[in-house]
Scaffold this motif. Structure first.
Motif, PDB file in Angstrom:
ATOM      1  N   ARG A  44       0.300   7.199   1.948  1.00 19.51           N
ATOM      2  CA  ARG A  44       0.234   6.144   0.942  1.00 19.51           C
ATOM      3  C   ARG A  44      -1.187   5.718   0.617  1.00 19.51           C
ATOM      4  O   ARG A  44      -1.395   4.806  -0.180  1.00 19.51           O
ATOM      5  CB  ARG A  44       1.033   4.929   1.396  1.00 19.51           C
ATOM      6  CG  ARG A  44       2.532   5.153   1.453  1.00 19.51           C
ATOM      7  CD  ARG A  44       3.243   3.895   1.903  1.00 19.51           C
ATOM      8  NE  ARG A  44       3.054   2.794   0.970  1.00 19.51           N
ATOM      9  CZ  ARG A  44       3.873   2.532  -0.045  1.00 19.51           C
ATOM     10  NH1 ARG A  44       4.924   3.303  -0.262  1.00 19.51           N
ATOM     11  NH2 ARG A  44       3.652   1.500  -0.831  1.00 19.51           N
ATOM     12  N   ASP A  94      -1.037  -0.962  -1.666  1.00 19.92           N
ATOM     13  CA  ASP A  94       0.178  -0.714  -2.448  1.00 19.92           C
ATOM     14  C   ASP A  94       0.254   0.711  -2.972  1.00 19.92           C
ATOM     15  O   ASP A  94       1.326   1.176  -3.367  1.00 19.92           O
ATOM     16  CB  ASP A  94       0.239  -1.695  -3.629  1.00 19.92           C
ATOM     17  CG  ASP A  94       0.373  -3.124  -3.148  1.00 19.92           C
ATOM     18  OD1 ASP A  94       1.412  -3.445  -2.540  1.00 19.92           O
ATOM     19  OD2 ASP A  94      -0.554  -3.920  -3.369  1.00 19.92           O
ATOM     20  N   GLY A  95      -0.866   1.402  -3.013  1.00 18.43           N
ATOM     21  CA  GLY A  95      -0.897   2.774  -3.513  1.00 18.43           C
ATOM     22  C   GLY A  95      -2.326   3.168  -3.820  1.00 18.43           C
ATOM     23  O   GLY A  95      -3.281   2.519  -3.377  1.00 18.43           O
ATOM     24  N   THR A  96      -2.474   4.227  -4.576  1.00 18.86           N
ATOM     25  CA  THR A  96      -3.812   4.714  -4.913  1.00 18.86           C
ATOM     26  C   THR A  96      -3.986   4.798  -6.425  1.00 18.86           C
ATOM     27  O   THR A  96      -3.020   4.825  -7.181  1.00 18.86           O
ATOM     28  CB  THR A  96      -4.065   6.108  -4.311  1.00 18.86           C
ATOM     29  OG1 THR A  96      -3.076   7.020  -4.808  1.00 18.86           O
ATOM     30  CG2 THR A  96      -3.997   6.058  -2.790  1.00 18.86           C
TER      31      THR A  96
END
Length: 213
Positions: A69, A103-105
């Motif tokens: 993630r 939360d993400g990339t």
């Protein structure tokens, strides 16, 4: 909890992969001044727990979930990383609330000089963009930044020379992946506004009934 004010740039010394987890060893100085086993240090915005340390390094375990993630899976020996210790009770709150749970990339799509500032444009998925608003806060590789522009699929930040020189942003180029953590307040507000919220949801009617409208 972190604030997104980077204390120093460290360098990956080694990464060992074993089964469903990895061990990352990072060269550092400032964040080691009062380090203890079990302390939290944000590495490119990802909260990691110190499992070993010495005069010039610390080591942490990294789970597969974290690798999948975040951008930590693409690090290698010599990679620079942003480092920040967890905020102390008496510390100054210089950035915004950063949990270290990304939360993400996103992907850097453009870098442009504008006088003394540098503009970075970062593309991200809709599920991340929904929480990013103009003049709001976002953590990019652990750095607390103010959003200057927003489109449907990207956002831009204007970075002063000091920030670029004291963080990994200064070494980024178009195509690089960065870790993103949205403003945690936006996520809680969205949760409370949903009808299935445990407290019954927050609505305009509820606000008016309690004198807020």
């Amino acid at each position: 909890m972190f604030t997104g004010i980077i204390e120093e740039v460290g360098f990956v010394e080694s990464i060992q992969r074993s089964g469903n987890k990895s061990f990352i060893r990072i060269k550092a100085r400032k964040v080691l001044e009062d380090v203890k086993l079990g302390d939290s240090i944000a590495v490119n915005g990802v909260c990691l727990t110190v499992t070993d340390h010495g005069d010039a390094f610390f080591q942490a375990d990294v789970m597969n979930e974290t690798l999948s993630r975040s951008s930590l899976g693409s690090l290698h020996s010599g990679s620079p990383v942003d480092l920040e210790r967890a905020m102390s009770a008496g510390g100054r709150f210089g950035g915004h609330i950063v949990s270290g749970h990304i939360d993400g990339t996103g992907t850097v799509t453009d870098i442009k000089n504008d006088g003394i500032a540098v503009w970075y444009t970062i593309a991200a998925k809709p599920e991340l963009m929904r929480y990013i608003v103009e003049k709001g806060s976002v953590a990019v590789d652990g750095i607390s930044l103010t959003v200057a522009k927003v489109t449907d699929c990207s956002f831009s930040v204007s970075v002063i020379p000091h920030t670029a020189s004291q963080t990994v942003l200064g070494s980024k180029k178009a195509g690089d992946t960065v870790n993103l953590e949205n403003d945690i307040i936006a996520k809680y507000v969205e949760k409370l506004m949903k009808p299935e919220s445990r407290i019954g949801g927050v609505s305009m009617e509820l606000l008016a009934k309690n004198g807020f409208v």
